[in-house]
Design a protein around this motif. Structure first.
Motif, PDB file in Angstrom:
ATOM      1  N   GLU A 178       3.769  -7.987   1.158  1.00 43.19           N
ATOM      2  CA  GLU A 178       2.695  -8.972   1.299  1.00 43.19           C
ATOM      3  C   GLU A 178       1.373  -8.272   1.602  1.00 43.19           C
ATOM      4  O   GLU A 178       0.317  -8.653   1.072  1.00 43.19           O
ATOM      5  CB  GLU A 178       3.038  -9.982   2.397  1.00 43.19           C
ATOM      6  N   ASN A 179       1.426  -7.281   2.458  1.00 45.90           N
ATOM      7  CA  ASN A 179       0.221  -6.524   2.778  1.00 45.90           C
ATOM      8  C   ASN A 179      -0.278  -5.744   1.561  1.00 45.90           C
ATOM      9  O   ASN A 179      -1.484  -5.672   1.302  1.00 45.90           O
ATOM     10  CB  ASN A 179       0.515  -5.567   3.941  1.00 45.90           C
ATOM     11  N   GLU A 232       0.146  -6.582  -1.547  1.00 47.48           N
ATOM     12  CA  GLU A 232      -0.446  -7.540  -2.494  1.00 47.48           C
ATOM     13  C   GLU A 232      -1.901  -7.821  -2.130  1.00 47.48           C
ATOM     14  O   GLU A 232      -2.769  -7.908  -3.006  1.00 47.48           O
ATOM     15  CB  GLU A 232       0.362  -8.832  -2.499  1.00 47.48           C
ATOM     16  N   LYS A 233      -2.187  -7.926  -0.844  1.00 47.47           N
ATOM     17  CA  LYS A 233      -3.569  -8.148  -0.404  1.00 47.47           C
ATOM     18  C   LYS A 233      -4.447  -6.954  -0.723  1.00 47.47           C
ATOM     19  O   LYS A 233      -5.589  -7.090  -1.171  1.00 47.47           O
ATOM     20  CB  LYS A 233      -3.591  -8.407   1.106  1.00 47.47           C
TER      21      LYS A 233
END
Length: 495
Positions: free
Chosen positions: A486-487, A489-490
């Motif tokens: 998730e990190n 992807e950011k």
């Protein structure tokens, strides 16, 4: 009710507080913060505390858990999750312990309510109380590596131990902790500090080849000899120490390198032939027997297996262990770490994933720019890894999400291994086993130097993930690995 009956009931009730069955201990616990699914605890068979010989208990949604263990004698029990220690208990047969664990607090993470409560707090303040907390003896020797006078070194180590034990002695004198509690701590810390002395001797032995040793061969040999005279490996109390395995390992090194004078070239030859583990176990059999040998044999196989180097030799040693110890309680702990090695070698017989590509002409590619320009992509996500790097391999379990994300961003996956040429076979086998889709190259000397220059430190930390443009120029020097998808992807969205 008669007065005598009332007194008896009162006495019995007060005795029962903190007491369980005669040979049983109970641990009730509460975890706050991030709550894992299970809590793992070392299982003290014969009083042995080893980080790999564990059982587990379920944790409910409120963070509560309960552990009941049949116990023969006062023992260490480490509570952990995935080799991350929450804290260590010193438990006595028949006692009950209440534990509070806060996984997110910076202080007071581990609180124990028990008759030896102050001793429990004090022991958990020791930074090197076990392998998964403090590492090896060799890490502790840094304080003494520049010293060249054996008597001063021994005095410093002894003083360090005395300072560590002073408060425990005070608690014992005040009857705040039990004699059994104190004796176990004293034995453990005594062997630990003798292990530091042995570790220092071993480091000086290794430094002889570079002419950097501070102690002469006669000095470090005598220092090494002394510890096994004062603290023999045959002492049954050693079995209860979390440092048993490494103390025995140091003892076996002393016998092989100093007493038997085995040439390190011979040892290197065993390594080259893929027979080093068999050699080490055969060496152990010459110097150990009984429970010490059974325990060391099992602990050795476990420790080497969890490094995830997948040596086939460990499968053979596991089968040998089962044959020699058909009723061993340790077999139960070895099976789960041997099964992945069996799966690894079974995987090698299968065809290679067509999405795995080895970069051609790798010997002539001397920089990251050289490597990536030859691939004609738009952007590259680069993973720097090695076959001997456990954290690198731990990241691979989340690769499916990684590949999906990179595909959506039209980013090409590239793996650069910093393995030496001697590990070419292991490198390709691990790529196959972990099914690492993308482009692969193993560094030559110039590419290795270029990577370290880009990293900015000769001691390059891996795994290292970065993002480049189509020419191989780094646009983001540090990005997350697949375990933090998730990190990542950011980070990619902000690019």
């Amino acid at each position: 009710m008669k007065l005598t009956q009332f007194i008896l009931i009162l006495l019995f009730s007060s005795f029962a507080i903190g007491q369980g069955k005669k040979n049983e201990i109970k641990i009730t616990g509460k975890i706050t913060g991030k709550i894992p699914d299970i809590i793992e605890y070392t299982l003290p068979i014969h009083g042995i505390d080893y980080f790999g010989f564990t059982d587990s208990a379920q944790i409910d949604s409120s963070g509560n858990f309960q552990i009941t263990i049949s116990l023969e004698k006062t023992s260490f029990i480490d509570l952990s999750n995935s080799y991350k220690s929450y804290g260590t208990l010193i438990v006595e047969p028949g006692m009950t312990y209440k534990v509070s664990i806060n996984t997110e607090a910076s202080e007071n993470k581990f609180v124990v309510e028990s008759p030896n409560q102050k001793g429990q707090i004090l022991y958990n303040q020791i930074p090197n109380r076990s392998m998964i907390v403090g590492g090896h003896f060799e890490l502790e020797t840094k304080k003494y590596t520049q010293d060249s006078v054996p008597s001063e070194i021994k005095q410093k180590i002894e003083q360090s131990k005395e300072v560590e034990m002073a408060e425990f002695k005070k608690l014992l004198k005040e009857k705040v902790i039990s004699k059994d509690f104190y004796n176990l701590v004293e034995t453990d810390r005594d062997y630990f500090h003798k292990g530091i002395q042995g570790g220092l001797a071993f480091i000086n032995y290794l430094l002889v080849a570079q002419n950097k040793n501070k102690l002469s061969k006669e000095q470090f040999s005598e220092m090494w000899k002394e510890i096994f005279q004062s603290n023999p490996v045959t002492n049954p109390k050693l079995l209860s120490s979390p440092w048993f395995y490494f103390y025995i390992e140091n003892y076996l090194r002393y016998n092989e390198l100093i007493l038997e004078k085995v040439d390190t070239k011979i040892i290197a030859e065993f390594q080259k032939k893929g027979q080093i583990h068999t050699h080490n176990i055969n060496n152990a059999k010459k110097h150990l027997s009984g429970l010490q040998l059974e325990y060391y044999f099992a602990a050795y196989v476990y420790y080497e297996a969890i490094n995830n180097n997948y040596e086939k030799e460990l499968i053979t040693l596991f089968e040998q262990f089962k044959k020699e110890y058909p009723s061993s309680p340790y077999t139960h702990f070895l099976e789960p770490v041997i099964m992945p090695i069996i799966a690894f070698h079974k995987k090698q017989a299968e065809p290679l994933n067509e999405k795995i590509n080895f970069i051609a002409n790798s010997s002539s590619l001397n920089s990251v720019n050289d490597v990536l320009k030859s691939l004609n992509g738009k952007q590259y996500y680069v993973d720097i890894w090695a076959t001997w790097c456990s954290p690198c391999k731990a990241e691979f379990k989340d690769n499916a999400k990684l590949y999906e994300l990179l595909k959506s961003k039209n980013i090409t996956m590239v793996y650069i291994s910093i393995d030496k040429e001697s590990r070419e076979k292991q490198w390709k086998e691990m790529i196959h086993f972990y099914n690492l889709e993308g482009y692969h190259i193993r560094v030559n000397e110039k590419l290795d130097a270029n990577l370290r220059s880009l990293y900015g430190n000769q001691s390059m930390g891996i795994p290292w993930h970065f993002l480049t443009d189509e020419n191989g120029n780094i646009v983001k020097k540090n990005v997350s690995g697949p375990s933090e998808i998730e990190n990542l992807e950011k980070q990619l969205s902000n690019n």
